[in-house]
Design an enzyme around this catalytic site. Sequence first.
Site, PDB file in Angstrom:
ATOM      1  N   GLU A 258       0.852  -1.184   0.000  1.00  0.00           N
ATOM      2  CA  GLU A 258       0.000   0.000   0.000  1.00  0.00           C
ATOM      3  C   GLU A 258       0.889   1.235   0.000  1.00  0.00           C
ATOM      4  O   GLU A 258       1.872   1.264   0.742  1.00  0.00           O
ATOM      5  CB  GLU A 258      -0.906   0.038   1.237  1.00  0.00           C
ATOM      6  CG  GLU A 258      -1.922   1.181   1.134  1.00  0.00           C
ATOM      7  CD  GLU A 258      -2.894   1.225   2.323  1.00  0.00           C
ATOM      8  OE1 GLU A 258      -2.757   0.426   3.260  1.00  0.00           O
ATOM      9  OE2 GLU A 258      -3.786   2.067   2.288  1.00  0.00           O
TER      10      GLU A 258
ATOM     11  N   GLY B  63       3.100   2.230  10.993  1.00  0.00           N
ATOM     12  CA  GLY B  63       2.888   1.426  12.203  1.00  0.00           C
ATOM     13  C   GLY B  63       2.623  -0.028  11.848  1.00  0.00           C
ATOM     14  O   GLY B  63       3.244  -0.941  12.389  1.00  0.00           O
ATOM     15  N   ALA B  64       1.680  -0.258  10.929  1.00  0.00           N
ATOM     16  CA  ALA B  64       1.328  -1.624  10.560  1.00  0.00           C
ATOM     17  C   ALA B  64       0.473  -1.623   9.302  1.00  0.00           C
ATOM     18  O   ALA B  64      -0.032  -0.584   8.886  1.00  0.00           O
ATOM     19  CB  ALA B  64       0.563  -2.300  11.694  1.00  0.00           C
ATOM     20  N   MET B  65       0.310  -2.839   8.727  1.00  0.00           N
ATOM     21  CA  MET B  65      -0.379  -2.960   7.443  1.00  0.00           C
ATOM     22  C   MET B  65      -1.275  -4.188   7.429  1.00  0.00           C
ATOM     23  O   MET B  65      -0.877  -5.281   7.824  1.00  0.00           O
ATOM     24  CB  MET B  65       0.683  -3.025   6.325  1.00  0.00           C
ATOM     25  CG  MET B  65       0.109  -3.233   4.938  1.00  0.00           C
ATOM     26  SD  MET B  65      -0.909  -1.833   4.430  1.00  0.00           S
ATOM     27  CE  MET B  65      -2.035  -2.650   3.312  1.00  0.00           C
ATOM     28  N   GLU B  66      -2.488  -3.995   6.891  1.00  0.00           N
ATOM     29  CA  GLU B  66      -3.571  -4.978   6.995  1.00  0.00           C
ATOM     30  C   GLU B  66      -3.622  -6.015   5.880  1.00  0.00           C
ATOM     31  O   GLU B  66      -4.707  -6.561   5.605  1.00  0.00           O
ATOM     32  CB  GLU B  66      -4.908  -4.216   7.007  1.00  0.00           C
ATOM     33  CG  GLU B  66      -5.309  -3.551   5.665  1.00  0.00           C
ATOM     34  CD  GLU B  66      -4.911  -2.103   5.515  1.00  0.00           C
ATOM     35  OE1 GLU B  66      -3.934  -1.665   6.155  1.00  0.00           O
ATOM     36  OE2 GLU B  66      -5.575  -1.373   4.733  1.00  0.00           O
TER      37      GLU B  66
ATOM     38  N   GLU C  57      -5.792  -2.965  12.414  1.00  0.00           N
ATOM     39  CA  GLU C  57      -5.452  -3.762  11.223  1.00  0.00           C
ATOM     40  C   GLU C  57      -6.393  -4.953  11.095  1.00  0.00           C
ATOM     41  O   GLU C  57      -6.801  -5.315   9.991  1.00  0.00           O
ATOM     42  CB  GLU C  57      -3.992  -4.223  11.261  1.00  0.00           C
ATOM     43  CG  GLU C  57      -2.953  -3.111  11.477  1.00  0.00           C
ATOM     44  CD  GLU C  57      -3.085  -1.922  10.545  1.00  0.00           C
ATOM     45  OE1 GLU C  57      -3.698  -2.053   9.461  1.00  0.00           O
ATOM     46  OE2 GLU C  57      -2.594  -0.833  10.901  1.00  0.00           O
TER      47      GLU C  57
ATOM     48  N   GLU D 201      -9.921   4.088   5.996  1.00  0.00           N
ATOM     49  CA  GLU D 201      -9.112   4.516   7.147  1.00  0.00           C
ATOM     50  C   GLU D 201      -9.950   5.263   8.191  1.00  0.00           C
ATOM     51  O   GLU D 201      -9.835   5.016   9.383  1.00  0.00           O
ATOM     52  CB  GLU D 201      -7.901   5.344   6.697  1.00  0.00           C
ATOM     53  CG  GLU D 201      -6.875   4.548   5.876  1.00  0.00           C
ATOM     54  CD  GLU D 201      -6.295   3.332   6.603  1.00  0.00           C
ATOM     55  OE1 GLU D 201      -6.496   3.199   7.831  1.00  0.00           O
ATOM     56  OE2 GLU D 201      -5.643   2.499   5.933  1.00  0.00           O
TER      57      GLU D 201
END
Length: 850
Positions: free
Chosen positions: A122, A254-257, A291, A313
């Site tokens: 992304e 921070g993080a990715m889904e 996430e 988001e």
Amino acid sequence: MKDAAPKTIYLKDYTPFGFTVEEVHLTFDLAPGATRVKSRIRFAPRGGADDRRFFLHGEDLTLIRAAIDGKEVQPTLTAEGLTCDVPDAAFTWEAEVEIDPAGNTALEGLYMSNGMYCTQCEAEGFRKITYYPDRPDVMSTFTVRINGDLPVMLSNGNPVQQGEGWAEWHDPWPKPAYLFALVAGDLVAHSDSFTTCSGKEVDLNLWVRPGDEGKCAWGMEALKKSMRWDEEVYGREYDLEVFNIVAVDDFNMGAMENKGLNIFNSSAVLASPETATDANFERIEAIIAHEYFHNWTGNRITCRDWFQLCLKEGLTVFRDAQFTADMRSEPVKRISDVIDLRARQFPEDNGPLAHPVRPESFQEINNFYTATVYEKGAEVIGMLKRLVGDAAYAEALDLYFARHDGEACTIEDWLRVFEDVTGRDLGQFKRWYSQAGTPRLKVEEDWQDGTYTLTFTQTTPPSAASPEPQPQVIPINLGLLGPNGDEVKETETLEMTEARQAFTFTGLSAKPVPSILRGFSAPVILDRDSSTAERAFLLAHDTDPFNRWEAGGALARATLNAMALEDAAPDAAYLDGMLAVLRDDTLDPAYRALMLALPGQSELAAMQAEAGHTPDPRAIWTACETLRQALAQHAQDTLPRIWETCRIDAPYRPDAEQSGKRALAGAVLSLITRLDGGALAASQYGSADNMTLQVSALSCLLKAGKGQAETAAFYAQWQQDRLVIDKWFMLQVLQAAPETAAATAKTLTEHADFNWKNPNRFRAVLGALTGNHAGFHAADGAGYALLADWLIRLDPVNPQTTARMCAAFQTWRRYDARRQGLIRAQLDRIAAQPGLSRDTTEMITRIQGN
Ligand code: BES
Ligand code: ZN
């Protein structure tokens, strides 16, 4: 690949892709410097499409061969992708490309972190892996084979088969390429399982580097809580046999889904009591939830194009906030979110980077993962829920999932489910998505013969993005208090739709005190000239916890502004009010800790600028110091008792109850340190058996200009733990006095452990500098110069992280001519760098206002 002339992409130009993708097969032959990616993709002409040009995105790829239906073809290559003549019917596209994960420092596409392969696709990173229609409205199932000599090799979906040196994965849910993920490395799992509401067993794994096994338990608990919550509150069940999470040290965000394979910055998932603070634990719980929640709001229903980013988001931030409120304290979560909104979104919405929640154009989409899209996007959903009510909200969400499952949607689709469920016309409400800028809400009151009238006026300052703002729908939660503090009218939502609008209340026996915008019911700036007495009254009596906190903040802002601008003395009403709150043991400790915190110094500067003053960062800092000192002295006799009430004898738990007590103890310690020269903080440091206590003690000591011995001891104790050493770097800069902050940061950038290519470490030093308001804005410009030096150095290596950090300069117009000149010189210097990335170029240009 750098663009000579940056292109602007417009929402109005959206056209669907001319082909559908039926299935994707990928084979990876992993090698650090030369990974081969073979793709086999089934395309079919899309019915009704008028653009049949076959264009596939691709960047930094070496094409080895391409074929259509087995026959080799010679596509036309450009820096952005390829075009090719294709048949008029369905066909199979095959390509083989070579990429260089080891040389990928931008951390986008397939890259390496500590010997481990991982991906970040992304928004537009998949095009760095292979040629593909890299846009969210093209959805397909993926089958992935990974060949390599690493013990653990993961991709999306369910495992199909694996053997020595290979693994195969299949994801049955059609998804856009931005949700693709691959991980391969020497990893160990912390495993558990979850039984879904319909009785399906899901394997859960948190994959980490050997040595980090002891930091997984909390993340796993958070995952299971999130899965249960989404079933219970939104009726959403998980849809694969396995859910994998991987922790990586080098990660821009921070993080990715990614579907079935979330990838996390290790700082956003790894925690143990010894190495992580209560705040870290809370953040981890929230990010895991966020996430995970994307599985429905983002993955099953995705975005048609990147202009619709807030669709996933904003909604997912709203959902994770509901989750945190349920797991912990609703008012504390709300107050924390508003603090964050004011600190990060308001400056954006009221400066050169202002853009609507749904932007209409961009050059680099990575620059639009902003506080406006995320946090204001979540606020807009909160307002919608407030306006339609909880029952209609739940019904609208059910309809949204039922109607749009498997689709790539728009904000129009989202609003339509609410219109269909409620019969309301949301045309005016939609301005929250299309109009930039924070509305100012002015209030006048009138009391005559038992009739009380509040008249509101809304104005939104024009911006480049929205030159002629129109009135918005503003839900104003209002309660009225009687003179003795009793609530004479419970909270009601007033619906403001006009530029100026009056609301009348009758049947009152005395002039009430209004409690306006309870729970922060709309993301606006409330402009009300209320007296110190009224604020003190609300601080003592408001039944709405948010507005009670807000009243304390209003008193603090008023006295700090008077102190900074007019050399006034600390306001006694503030000091008395705070003392009463501090002593009130019926109040949640976490809430009292928030009450005791002062408004942000940057926020004070913004307010002063808005009122026509030129803020002096050093004077604001001095006012804050003086007020804290006055409060410490005023509360002197109470502080030790409160400290005692926060004592915890039970084993460490990062839950709301314990962390609230530690937060209040930390706030009290910071006041006590002003009285005892650091004795208590030093003793706390010496006996601390968890990171929360260690950090709060060290912070207090550094703030007091002490703690050299503790700083050295901390480093010696933790030098093997990257996440803890990030804190060590950060604290020293954050707690430095204005005059020494830039020099401290500079010295730390010369430290052997300052690995500036690691985004966490870079942010620990340079991000902390920009968070030290008076230090960053020190009069000599050393803070500006240091940040610019490092942004220039980082840009060629990691444009995304560089561009994000440029935002520190967005407030430059608030300050005096000298500081403006110093900042402008740095902006010009950055802009003049040859080969500056598209990301950073766009940010600097917008901040300059050219
Ligand atoms: N989808 C994003 C991650 C992302 C952001 C990828 C930007 C590519 C570019 C993810 O869901 C996200 O929003 N992460 C947040 C944390 C969240 C709790 C708001 C982040 O990474 O900061
Ligand atoms: Zn997200």
